[in-house]
Design a protein around this motif. Sequence first.
Motif, PDB file in Angstrom:
ATOM      1  N   HIS A  82       0.797  -0.903  -0.001  1.00  0.00           N
ATOM      2  CA  HIS A  82       0.521   0.323  -0.207  1.00  0.00           C
ATOM      3  C   HIS A  82       0.994   1.016   0.581  1.00  0.00           C
ATOM      4  O   HIS A  82       2.080   1.122   0.044  1.00  0.00           O
ATOM      5  CB  HIS A  82      -0.792  -0.096   1.176  1.00  0.00           C
ATOM      6  CG  HIS A  82      -0.194   0.279   2.775  1.00  0.00           C
ATOM      7  ND1 HIS A  82      -0.237   1.453   3.236  1.00  0.00           N
ATOM      8  CD2 HIS A  82       0.036  -0.804   3.209  1.00  0.00           C
ATOM      9  CE1 HIS A  82       0.867   0.599   4.587  1.00  0.00           C
ATOM     10  NE2 HIS A  82       0.564  -0.323   4.028  1.00  0.00           N
ATOM     11  N   TRP A  83       0.624   2.557  -0.500  1.00  0.00           N
ATOM     12  CA  TRP A  83       0.918   3.562  -0.767  1.00  0.00           C
ATOM     13  C   TRP A  83      -0.006   4.991  -0.313  1.00  0.00           C
ATOM     14  O   TRP A  83      -1.264   4.530  -0.154  1.00  0.00           O
ATOM     15  CB  TRP A  83       1.556   3.528  -1.470  1.00  0.00           C
ATOM     16  CG  TRP A  83       2.712   4.936  -1.715  1.00  0.00           C
ATOM     17  CD1 TRP A  83       2.662   6.368  -2.035  1.00  0.00           C
ATOM     18  CD2 TRP A  83       3.826   4.451  -1.108  1.00  0.00           C
ATOM     19  NE1 TRP A  83       4.015   6.671  -1.991  1.00  0.00           N
ATOM     20  CE2 TRP A  83       5.222   5.513  -0.790  1.00  0.00           C
ATOM     21  CE3 TRP A  83       4.961   3.821   0.286  1.00  0.00           C
ATOM     22  CZ2 TRP A  83       5.752   6.111  -0.749  1.00  0.00           C
ATOM     23  CZ3 TRP A  83       5.265   3.984   0.717  1.00  0.00           C
ATOM     24  CH2 TRP A  83       6.517   4.985   0.334  1.00  0.00           C
ATOM     25  N   SER A  84       0.674   5.852  -0.010  1.00  0.00           N
ATOM     26  CA  SER A  84      -0.498   6.947   0.275  1.00  0.00           C
ATOM     27  C   SER A  84      -0.448   8.412  -0.847  1.00  0.00           C
ATOM     28  O   SER A  84       0.749   8.204  -1.588  1.00  0.00           O
ATOM     29  CB  SER A  84       0.278   7.896   1.568  1.00  0.00           C
ATOM     30  OG  SER A  84       1.535   8.782   1.324  1.00  0.00           O
ATOM     31  N   PHE A  85      -1.685   8.206  -1.163  1.00  0.00           N
ATOM     32  CA  PHE A  85      -1.629   9.571  -1.977  1.00  0.00           C
ATOM     33  C   PHE A  85      -2.621  10.688  -1.566  1.00  0.00           C
ATOM     34  O   PHE A  85      -3.504  10.425  -1.292  1.00  0.00           O
ATOM     35  CB  PHE A  85      -1.998   9.048  -3.812  1.00  0.00           C
ATOM     36  CG  PHE A  85      -2.961   9.511  -4.935  1.00  0.00           C
ATOM     37  CD1 PHE A  85      -1.331   9.735  -5.489  1.00  0.00           C
ATOM     38  CD2 PHE A  85      -3.777  10.151  -4.651  1.00  0.00           C
ATOM     39  CE1 PHE A  85      -1.388  10.333  -6.648  1.00  0.00           C
ATOM     40  CE2 PHE A  85      -3.829  10.723  -5.917  1.00  0.00           C
ATOM     41  CZ  PHE A  85      -2.392  10.820  -7.058  1.00  0.00           C
ATOM     42  N   LEU A  91      -4.360   0.271  -1.613  1.00  0.00           N
ATOM     43  CA  LEU A  91      -3.589  -0.637  -1.876  1.00  0.00           C
ATOM     44  C   LEU A  91      -2.465  -0.201  -3.350  1.00  0.00           C
ATOM     45  O   LEU A  91      -3.494  -0.045  -4.457  1.00  0.00           O
ATOM     46  CB  LEU A  91      -4.431  -1.610  -2.286  1.00  0.00           C
ATOM     47  CG  LEU A  91      -4.493  -3.456  -2.699  1.00  0.00           C
ATOM     48  CD1 LEU A  91      -3.739  -4.720  -1.868  1.00  0.00           C
ATOM     49  CD2 LEU A  91      -5.254  -3.797  -3.607  1.00  0.00           C
ATOM     50  N   VAL A  92      -1.292  -1.042  -3.508  1.00  0.00           N
ATOM     51  CA  VAL A  92      -0.667  -1.659  -4.605  1.00  0.00           C
ATOM     52  C   VAL A  92      -0.133  -2.469  -5.055  1.00  0.00           C
ATOM     53  O   VAL A  92       0.481  -2.882  -3.581  1.00  0.00           O
ATOM     54  CB  VAL A  92       0.264  -0.111  -5.042  1.00  0.00           C
ATOM     55  CG1 VAL A  92      -0.511   1.582  -5.185  1.00  0.00           C
ATOM     56  CG2 VAL A  92       0.503   0.183  -3.511  1.00  0.00           C
ATOM     57  N   ASP A  93      -0.004  -2.884  -5.739  1.00  0.00           N
ATOM     58  CA  ASP A  93       0.850  -4.266  -6.333  1.00  0.00           C
ATOM     59  C   ASP A  93       1.062  -4.194  -7.933  1.00  0.00           C
ATOM     60  O   ASP A  93       1.047  -3.266  -8.687  1.00  0.00           O
ATOM     61  CB  ASP A  93       0.759  -5.312  -5.967  1.00  0.00           C
ATOM     62  CG  ASP A  93      -0.880  -5.969  -6.519  1.00  0.00           C
ATOM     63  OD1 ASP A  93      -1.399  -5.457  -7.989  1.00  0.00           O
ATOM     64  OD2 ASP A  93      -1.742  -6.270  -6.198  1.00  0.00           O
ATOM     65  N   ARG A  94       2.237  -5.631  -8.249  1.00  0.00           N
ATOM     66  CA  ARG A  94       2.519  -4.857  -9.729  1.00  0.00           C
ATOM     67  C   ARG A  94       1.531  -5.047 -10.574  1.00  0.00           C
ATOM     68  O   ARG A  94       2.087  -4.822 -11.760  1.00  0.00           O
ATOM     69  CB  ARG A  94       3.553  -6.243  -9.842  1.00  0.00           C
ATOM     70  CG  ARG A  94       4.632  -5.845  -9.279  1.00  0.00           C
ATOM     71  CD  ARG A  94       5.687  -7.557  -9.410  1.00  0.00           C
ATOM     72  NE  ARG A  94       5.973  -7.089 -10.558  1.00  0.00           N
ATOM     73  CZ  ARG A  94       6.905  -8.171 -10.859  1.00  0.00           C
ATOM     74  NH1 ARG A  94       7.271  -9.256 -10.473  1.00  0.00           N
ATOM     75  NH2 ARG A  94       7.397  -7.790 -12.350  1.00  0.00           N
ATOM     76  N   GLY A 131      -6.671   3.379  -9.017  1.00  0.00           N
ATOM     77  CA  GLY A 131      -7.991   4.565  -8.654  1.00  0.00           C
ATOM     78  C   GLY A 131      -7.672   5.768  -7.961  1.00  0.00           C
ATOM     79  O   GLY A 131      -9.078   6.545  -8.140  1.00  0.00           O
ATOM     80  N   ALA A 132      -5.846   5.918  -7.781  1.00  0.00           N
ATOM     81  CA  ALA A 132      -6.019   6.943  -7.382  1.00  0.00           C
ATOM     82  C   ALA A 132      -6.758   8.596  -7.823  1.00  0.00           C
ATOM     83  O   ALA A 132      -6.733   9.426  -6.877  1.00  0.00           O
ATOM     84  CB  ALA A 132      -4.329   7.296  -7.103  1.00  0.00           C
ATOM     85  N   ILE A 133      -6.320   8.562  -8.991  1.00  0.00           N
ATOM     86  CA  ILE A 133      -6.852  10.295  -9.106  1.00  0.00           C
ATOM     87  C   ILE A 133      -8.499  10.511  -9.589  1.00  0.00           C
ATOM     88  O   ILE A 133      -8.892  11.163  -8.413  1.00  0.00           O
ATOM     89  CB  ILE A 133      -6.540  10.501 -10.759  1.00  0.00           C
ATOM     90  CG1 ILE A 133      -5.436  10.676 -10.723  1.00  0.00           C
ATOM     91  CG2 ILE A 133      -7.345  11.761 -11.460  1.00  0.00           C
ATOM     92  CD1 ILE A 133      -4.997  10.272 -12.263  1.00  0.00           C
ATOM     93  N   ASN A 164      -9.837  -0.685  -3.521  1.00  0.00           N
ATOM     94  CA  ASN A 164      -9.387   0.177  -3.188  1.00  0.00           C
ATOM     95  C   ASN A 164     -10.740   1.545  -2.928  1.00  0.00           C
ATOM     96  O   ASN A 164     -11.498   1.974  -1.852  1.00  0.00           O
ATOM     97  CB  ASN A 164      -8.659   1.150  -4.063  1.00  0.00           C
ATOM     98  CG  ASN A 164      -7.444   0.856  -3.353  1.00  0.00           C
ATOM     99  OD1 ASN A 164      -6.442   0.544  -2.714  1.00  0.00           O
ATOM    100  ND2 ASN A 164      -6.173   1.064  -5.057  1.00  0.00           N
ATOM    101  N   LEU A 165     -11.770   0.907  -3.784  1.00  0.00           N
ATOM    102  CA  LEU A 165     -12.419   1.719  -3.634  1.00  0.00           C
ATOM    103  C   LEU A 165     -13.631   1.415  -2.355  1.00  0.00           C
ATOM    104  O   LEU A 165     -14.481   2.090  -1.530  1.00  0.00           O
ATOM    105  CB  LEU A 165     -13.406   2.051  -5.304  1.00  0.00           C
ATOM    106  CG  LEU A 165     -14.813   2.348  -4.772  1.00  0.00           C
ATOM    107  CD1 LEU A 165     -14.568   3.863  -4.836  1.00  0.00           C
ATOM    108  CD2 LEU A 165     -15.938   2.003  -6.141  1.00  0.00           C
TER     109      LEU A 165
END
Length: 292
Positions: A82-85, A91-94, A131-133, A164-165
Amino acid sequence: MSGDAADGTNETLTWRQLLVETNRRLGDWTEARWLCQEASGLEGSDWVLGLEDRATERAASRLDAMVARRLMGEPIQYVLGHWSFRTLDLLVDRRVLIPRPETEHLVEVALAVARATTGPLTIADLGTGSGAIAMALAAELFPRPLTVWATDASDDALAVARANLAGMGRAAVAVRMEAGSWYDALPPDLAGQLDLIVSNPPYIGTTEDLDERVGAWEPPAALLAGRDGLDALREVIASAPRWLAAGGSLICEIGAAQGPAVIALAEAAGLTAARVEPDLAGLDRILVATTP
């Protein structure tokens, strides 16, 4: 490690000792702390208060596996999972790109444009990835009436975005996710109705030198866009006038050397007031253009 007790608690190593050892292996104190916190499940004051607690065998094994992945060159964001935005923890992966500060600035520009308007908003985030943006826009504009359509051609990416949603909270009701390439994923009746189109498409040319740490781990389809890096931007820009409402805006992340080319593409498409905004490093990074 040795001396495991029957309850699975390691008798010799505390989290403080594991932190020191992890830093020795990685040579990076910040990353060592992140990995230890992730393995322990502790953060903030709980982490500080738990430094003298002894790690369980399971937690210590998980830490060891994460350190091994990092030493193999896997990005810290994927190792953590995971990573902050902006205000989100994603959640982030490859399967998806790692969220970057440049894209956070893209959202900042989009928010400024959105806040300069009144009334309900209809927004499309093309090529949403994690889904970040879409989620950042929804979270920071909510509870203003809005709908954010998030599209992606990758089923894998959409699976990450939907996960993520699901953990986003109340503003999630504003986001709709659809599978398909760029505008093809949108309901046809949205043509001419979008107030804002936002996109971070692939914009690296196949002939460019790509950082090995990026090329080896992140999805190529989200990075590469033809020899000159403009293939995806051509599609997004050319069709924007058909989908934007009068006075609507297109906002795209671009490569640092692509400013003149994307302005020309926007003008050729019939968009007006095309300009390029710099990123925090002063490099060309964000195309902004409007419909008449």
